[in-house]
Design a protein around this motif. Structure first.
Motif, mmCIF file in Angstrom:
data_model
loop_
_atom_site.group_PDB
_atom_site.id
_atom_site.type_symbol
_atom_site.label_atom_id
_atom_site.label_comp_id
_atom_site.label_asym_id
_atom_site.label_seq_id
_atom_site.Cartn_x
_atom_site.Cartn_y
_atom_site.Cartn_z
ATOM 1 N N ASP A 118 0.857 -1.191 0.000
ATOM 2 C CA ASP A 118 0.000 0.000 0.000
ATOM 3 C C ASP A 118 0.890 1.238 0.000
ATOM 4 O O ASP A 118 1.064 1.907 1.016
ATOM 5 C CB ASP A 118 -0.910 -0.023 1.233
ATOM 6 C CG ASP A 118 -1.941 1.097 1.195
ATOM 7 O OD1 ASP A 118 -2.070 1.731 0.137
ATOM 8 O OD2 ASP A 118 -2.595 1.340 2.222
ATOM 9 N N ASP A 119 1.487 1.535 -1.169
ATOM 10 C CA ASP A 119 2.370 2.698 -1.264
ATOM 11 C C ASP A 119 2.042 3.505 -2.518
ATOM 12 O O ASP A 119 1.131 3.166 -3.279
ATOM 13 C CB ASP A 119 3.840 2.268 -1.261
ATOM 14 C CG ASP A 119 4.173 1.292 -2.392
ATOM 15 O OD1 ASP A 119 3.423 1.257 -3.392
ATOM 16 O OD2 ASP A 119 5.176 0.557 -2.288
ATOM 17 N N HIS A 120 2.811 4.579 -2.719
ATOM 18 C CA HIS A 120 2.535 5.498 -3.828
ATOM 19 C C HIS A 120 2.677 4.807 -5.188
ATOM 20 O O HIS A 120 1.869 5.015 -6.099
ATOM 21 C CB HIS A 120 3.480 6.697 -3.753
ATOM 22 C CG HIS A 120 3.364 7.635 -4.916
ATOM 23 N ND1 HIS A 120 2.275 8.471 -5.098
ATOM 24 C CD2 HIS A 120 4.175 7.842 -5.988
ATOM 25 C CE1 HIS A 120 2.432 9.171 -6.216
ATOM 26 N NE2 HIS A 120 3.573 8.807 -6.778
ATOM 27 N N ASN A 121 3.703 3.984 -5.349
ATOM 28 C CA ASN A 121 3.934 3.319 -6.632
ATOM 29 C C ASN A 121 2.789 2.365 -6.980
ATOM 30 O O ASN A 121 2.356 2.299 -8.130
ATOM 31 C CB ASN A 121 5.253 2.544 -6.604
ATOM 32 C CG ASN A 121 6.453 3.468 -6.569
ATOM 33 O OD1 ASN A 121 6.388 4.585 -7.068
ATOM 34 N ND2 ASN A 121 7.542 3.018 -5.964
ATOM 35 N N PHE A 169 -0.311 2.603 -5.931
ATOM 36 C CA PHE A 169 -1.494 3.397 -6.268
ATOM 37 C C PHE A 169 -1.370 3.985 -7.676
ATOM 38 O O PHE A 169 -2.351 4.063 -8.422
ATOM 39 C CB PHE A 169 -1.693 4.513 -5.241
ATOM 40 C CG PHE A 169 -2.985 5.256 -5.414
ATOM 41 C CD1 PHE A 169 -4.203 4.623 -5.189
ATOM 42 C CD2 PHE A 169 -2.998 6.581 -5.816
ATOM 43 C CE1 PHE A 169 -5.410 5.295 -5.365
ATOM 44 C CE2 PHE A 169 -4.189 7.265 -5.989
ATOM 45 C CZ PHE A 169 -5.404 6.623 -5.751
ATOM 46 N N SER A 170 -0.165 4.380 -8.075
ATOM 47 C CA SER A 170 0.057 4.890 -9.428
ATOM 48 C C SER A 170 -0.250 3.813 -10.470
ATOM 49 O O SER A 170 -0.866 4.078 -11.500
ATOM 50 C CB SER A 170 1.503 5.382 -9.593
ATOM 51 O OG SER A 170 1.744 6.489 -8.768
ATOM 52 N N LYS A 176 -9.281 8.074 -10.253
ATOM 53 C CA LYS A 176 -9.369 8.147 -8.787
ATOM 54 C C LYS A 176 -10.809 7.949 -8.317
ATOM 55 O O LYS A 176 -11.059 7.274 -7.312
ATOM 56 C CB LYS A 176 -8.834 9.495 -8.293
ATOM 57 C CG LYS A 176 -7.319 9.614 -8.339
ATOM 58 C CD LYS A 176 -6.853 10.922 -7.723
ATOM 59 C CE LYS A 176 -5.332 11.026 -7.777
ATOM 60 N NZ LYS A 176 -4.857 12.313 -7.212
#
Length: 320
Positions: A24-27, A29-30, A45
């Motif tokens: 569950d990190d930024h990468n 989610f991207s 989104k």
């Protein structure tokens, strides 16, 4: 655990269990945004938020989530539909038009209006075959666009879907999706190319990256779109799509511009193959102009004409 039969049963379950790490990190989610944008209409989104709410609804606990019910929920309550880019009839003619524009923009500057085979093109093709992104760089006039022209011609002959864009005439703005719409595409160039390829190998070519810095009034926004396209391309590869991106810029900008250096920052997962385009060697120069014209040249003249841009001008003057 004291019973052998129970241990055997537990082991039987475990050996048939597949665990997929989903940090569950930024990468992550991207990557999720890229996937949602590729398969769903609407803002990614918002679509992810709707899906999360649907799964977390108390009425859905301990119940299977069925495809037909989920699509009905998305369509009837939120107006979200399947993207189906692989069946979008607008993509193929728009990409073909951009290919023709690319060839027509470079062809007048080719030496004797012909492709001169370069070793650099072979290195780019090898990197593409290995699923690696590429940045082609060199001094001004060394023939970077000519190398990309040869690459594009190779891809066309091999029936590999490719989308070439010259960033000095097509400056990105706002988002990758908006950039695609400015090119008469329904979505981001990376999304449209991946949809057209339908699992085949495909190549997104972005020429004149350095031009963004001196032609765009909002160069930081344009660079953000390039970063988004690179991120989308890498996300597609994680999803088993064979798509790569090839950039071209001057060596000076690659080594000194902070935004461009940041774009190609390398880590263990993302390595961009850097292919330098050098001036012609004496042997290449002799092959192009012929021994009779080469022999009388002194060292300084050979150095000047080893730059493909200078050589093209000199040959045009010679014709007159």
């Amino acid at each position: 655990p004291q019973k052998d039969d129970d241990l055997a049963t537990a082991f039987d379950y475990l050996k048939r269990t597949h665990i997929e790490l989903f940090p569950d990190d930024h990468n992550t989610f991207s990557d999720l945004l890229t996937k949602a944008g590729f398969i769903l209409t609407g803002e990614p989104k918002s679509a992810i938020s709707i899906l999360t709410t649907y799964a977390n609804n108390n009425d859905m606990y301990r119940k299977p989530i069925c495809v037909d019910q989920l699509w009905r929920h998305l369509k009837e309550k939120h107006g979200i539909h399947p993207q189906r880019l692989e069946h979008d009839s607008r993509i193929s003619p728009a990409i073909e038009d951009l290919q023709n524009q690319f060839f027509e923009s470079i062809n007048p500057g080719l030496i004797n209006r012909k492709i001169i085979s370069r070793e650099e093109t072979t290195r780019i093709i090898d990197a593409i075959d290995n699923g690696q992104d590429v940045v082609v760089h060199g001094a001004a006039g060394n023939g970077k666009s000519g190398v990309l022209y040869e690459l594009a011609e190779h891809l066309r002959q091999k029936n590999v879907p490719f989308l070439p864009i010259r960033l000095d005439t097509r400056v990105p703005g706002n988002t990758a999706k908006q950039f695609g719409q400015d090119l008469d595409l329904p979505e981001s160039p990376a999304h449209c190319l991946a949809g057209l390829a339908e699992g085949r190998k495909s190549v997104l070519i972005l020429d004149q990256l350095d031009a963004i810095r001196w032609t765009a009034s909002h160069s930081s926004t344009a660079m953000c779109v390039c970063k988004e396209l690179l991120r989308q391309t890498r996300s597609f590869r994680k999803d088993k799509k064979q798509i790569v991106i090839v950039f071209a810029c001057r060596t000076f900008d690659l080594e000194n511009d902070p935004d461009i250096k940041n774009l190609f920052a390398e880590n263990s997962e993302n390595v961009v193959v850097k292919v330098p385009v050098a001036a012609f060697s004496d042997e290449q120069l002799k092959d192009v102009i012929g021994p009779d014209a080469f022999v009388p040249l002194n060292g300084h003249q050979k150095r000047v004409l080893s730059c493909p841009h200078n050589l093209a001008i000199w040959l045009e003057i010679k014709k007159e």
